[in-house]
Scaffold this motif. Structure first.
Motif, short mmCIF file in Angstrom:
data_model
loop_
_atom_site.label_atom_id
_atom_site.label_comp_id
_atom_site.label_asym_id
_atom_site.label_seq_id
_atom_site.Cartn_x
_atom_site.Cartn_y
_atom_site.Cartn_z
N GLU A 172 0.85 -1.19 0.00
CA GLU A 172 0.00 0.00 0.00
C GLU A 172 0.88 1.24 0.00
OE1 GLU A 172 -3.42 2.18 2.74
OE2 GLU A 172 -2.70 0.18 3.26
N PRO A 220 0.98 5.32 0.34
CA PRO A 220 0.21 6.51 0.72
C PRO A 220 0.50 7.73 -0.14
CG PRO A 220 2.01 6.17 2.26
CD PRO A 220 2.01 4.99 1.34
N HIS A 221 1.51 7.66 -1.02
CA HIS A 221 1.89 8.84 -1.79
C HIS A 221 1.72 8.67 -3.29
CE1 HIS A 221 4.22 9.38 2.07
NE2 HIS A 221 3.47 10.47 2.01
N THR A 245 8.54 2.39 -0.11
CA THR A 245 7.73 3.60 0.09
C THR A 245 8.60 4.64 0.78
OG1 THR A 245 6.88 3.21 2.33
CG2 THR A 245 5.75 2.08 0.52
N ASN A 298 8.09 5.94 3.55
CA ASN A 298 8.20 5.63 4.98
C ASN A 298 9.49 4.88 5.28
OD1 ASN A 298 5.69 6.75 5.61
ND2 ASN A 298 4.60 4.84 5.26
N ASP A 326 5.82 7.16 9.55
CA ASP A 326 4.43 7.08 9.11
C ASP A 326 4.07 8.44 8.51
OD1 ASP A 326 1.78 6.70 8.62
OD2 ASP A 326 1.17 6.50 10.72
N LYS A 360 1.78 9.03 6.10
CA LYS A 360 0.47 9.07 5.46
C LYS A 360 -0.19 10.42 5.75
CE LYS A 360 -3.75 6.38 4.83
NZ LYS A 360 -4.47 5.13 5.20
#
Length: 619
Positions: free
Chosen positions: A35, A37-38, A328, A330, A386, A388
């Motif tokens: 997954e 988030p960006h 990611t 992160n 994190d 997100k």
């Protein structure tokens, strides 16, 4: 051994090697994407595999326009989603036929999802588009903003999520693609990319590029200007404007030695060519590790190779970041912490342990400053972030770089350098041309280093807890100890042994200036300035830290205020710029800072300008 037996054995080895490589590629291909988030992309449904980019670079309108054609893999989806921000999408086709598309709701950080209708048998999509005046990745420079002041210049900066502002693309670091490009530019200019590059201008202004290794979107880069190339070795060289070329070539003349040192540590350089282009001073970073063509700031051209650790850093990214990429943002520390560790190992191999430890100690001080500034947000001092709902730029700070380095340095001291090097070499080879995340790294670390050698280490605390664990490696430098003694003696007596400083490196001078006590007087600063002429230093790093201290301590002599304003109006390197504007804020001289920024902002790339806007709370 008989020749026939030797030949048979060689064939077996080759076949086994190929089989292992195929298995690795198969594992990579079947691994589900995490997954993200960006990015709006849904790569498990439909994913881009290869880009054929055909664009025109128009300096008059300051726009790029053309078509991005993708080979895709469709896993049974009716749509494929790309990222787009501040782009005009004119037309989209699938398998050569016009198809429907939709731009979704706009997000200030992420832009818009570009949703394209596809069919079960869709193998290719093409997007005809143009950039706009708001496109953030591009900086268009007038001739006056270049070194030679004869022709305009353009460069891109895609990291972290700005490539979507000049190419509609699946802009996630875990999605790797190959690409070809045709780029049309004015005939008097040359185009270069993060790909196979020309060494001289052609007559028609049309340049063709090929990147055969798969890379993430943030590493697709373009620069266009009146530049020339000069070779250092068969696989290394530099691009720069004509007036800068000789200086750049001399400054970076150790590049081939750096590549050899890096290969001796962690295996073959897998990108064929390692070139550096020195861009105009508005480039927002020290360097950017675009494969085959590192982008670099002119602020590292000091005339004595004293700041070339930046080149070692960007070279190290050819393994950590480019070859093995954070899945990611992160996991950004996997890119930068490893790279700082690798950079310092390269510098130690070439220039000795003393210089390497000085660089490491400066990073340690940067880390302490960063942690002090994050007292209100301690979770941001964790390695695993994190982000997100936030811009990934928020995670691009000393935590990822210097805490990541300190973790690896501490681990090295625990397991031993030989074990560490064997582990890292296998880590890069195993994960080559793929992405990884923090959790996968921890598993690999446990299985291939810690458990294998029956070693216990507080990995979870380092990665998932804020701050610095108590077992952090202690970095020492005899040179810095002597610097501190010289500074303390001066503060106590107002006398300084100039002869003792005669052979100091720029790193020693930076350490000297950065460690001024808070109660140093303006008279003492003037005395030092009169002796060493810090205000007019030609080393940008020394200049920056001196200007910072001048602002913080209200030192105004020797025309330093004018020099600070000039510096901020000509240098766009975000680290330098934000350091000085932050000093103005701390010294409660914010209105003075805003006055300087009014004239300076137009010289900055959006990456720098957006940061300073927030810092100074500009409307």
């Amino acid at each position: 051994m008989k020749k026939s037996a030797f030949l048979f054995l060689a064939i077996v080895i080759i076949l086994t090697s190929c089989q292992e490589k195929k298995q690795t590629e198969s594992e990579i291909a079947s691994k589900p994407y995490t997954e993200e988030p960006h990015s709006y992309a849904q790569p498990n449904d439909a994913i881009i595999k290869h880009l054929d980019l055909d664009i025109n670079v128009d300096f008059e309108s300051q726009l790029i326009s053309g078509t991005a054609t993708y080979d895709i893999k469709n896993n049974g989806s009716k749509t494929i989603i790309l990222d787009s921000k501040f782009l005009e999408i004119e037309r989209v086709t699938q398998n050569g036929e016009t198809t429907e598309f939709e731009l979704g709701e706009f997000d200030e950080s992420l832009g818009q999802p570009l949703t394209i209708q596809i069919k079960d048998d869709t193998k290719q999509i093409a997007i005809t588009y143009s950039t706009t005046a708001k496109t953030e990745a591009l900086q268009w420079l007038t001739a006056q903003q270049t070194a030679d002041k004869a022709h305009p210049f353009l460069f891109t900066q895609g990291q972290a999520i700005l490539t979507r502002t000049w190419i509609p693309i699946q802009d996630s670091p875990q999605i790797r693609i190959t690409y070809d490009a045709t780029v049309k530019v004015p005939q008097e200019l040359m185009a270069v990319m993060s790909a196979e590059n020309p060494k001289e201008k052609n007559k028609n202004g049309v340049y063709n590029f090929k990147m055969v290794q798969p890379i993430p979107a943030y590493l697709i880069a373009l620069a266009v200007g009146d530049i020339e190339y000069k070779e250092i070795s068969e696989r290394t060289g530099v691009y720069a404007e004509k007036s800068m070329l000789a200086k750049v070539h001399e400054e970076f003349s150790d590049m081939e030695k750096m590549v050899v040192a890096a290969e001796n540590l962690y295996g073959d350089y897998d990108w064929e060519q390692f070139d550096v282009i020195v861009l105009p001073p508005s480039f927002p970073f020290g360097g950017m590790e675009n494969p085959r063509l590192t982008f670099a700031t002119p602020t590292v051209i000091a005339g004595d190779k004293s700041l070339t650790s930046l080149v070692a850093h960007e070279l190290a990214h050819s393994w950590s970041g480019n070859l093995v990429t954070n899945a990611t943002w992160n996991d950004f520390w996997l890119n930068e912490g490893f790279t700082v560790y690798f950079e310092i190992r390269i510098m130690e191999a070439l220039y000795g342990k003393d210089r390497a430890n000085m660089l490491a100690l400066i990073g340690r001080q940067d880390l302490e400053d960063e942690i002090e500034g994050m007292k209100e947000t301690p979770n941001d001092t964790k390695l695993k972030l994190d982000l997100k709902g936030r811009n990934p730029d928020d995670g691009m700070n000393s935590i990822a770089y210097d805490k990541g380095y300190l973790f690896l340095r501490t681990l090295e001291e625990k397991v031993g350098r030989d074990n560490m090097d064997t582990f890292l070499k296998s880590y890069f080879k195993k994960n080559a041309f793929s992405t990884t995340n923090t959790e996968d790294f921890i598993t690999y670390l446990n299985e291939n280093l810690l458990e294998k050698n029956n070693i216990t280490f507080n990995t979870e605390e380092w990665i998932y807890q804020p701050g610095i664990p108590d077992n952090a490696a202690v970095i020492q430098s005899d040179a810095f100890t002597n610097v501190e003694k010289t500074l303390n003696d001066f503060i106590a007596t107002n006398e300084i042994d100039v002869a003792a400083t005669a052979n100091w490196t720029p790193q020693e001078w930076v350490h000297f200036i950065r460690n001024f006590p808070t109660d140093i007087s303006a008279a003492q600063m003037q005395q030092l300035d009169n002796i060493f002429d810090f205000t007019n230093s030609t080393n940008s790093y020394i200049t920056m830290v001196w200007y910072e201290q001048s602002i913080l301590n209200n030192y105004h002599d020797n025309n330093v205020d004018t020099k600070i304003a000039e510096f901020l109006n000509t240098v766009g390197r975000r680290w330098y710029v934000t350091t000085l504007f932050s000093a103005f804020a701390k010294a409660e001289r914010i209105e003075e800072a805003k006055e300087i920024y009014k004239t300076a902002r137009g010289n900055y790339h959006s990456v720098t300008a957006n940061t300073v806007d927030e810092l100074l709370r500009m409307d």
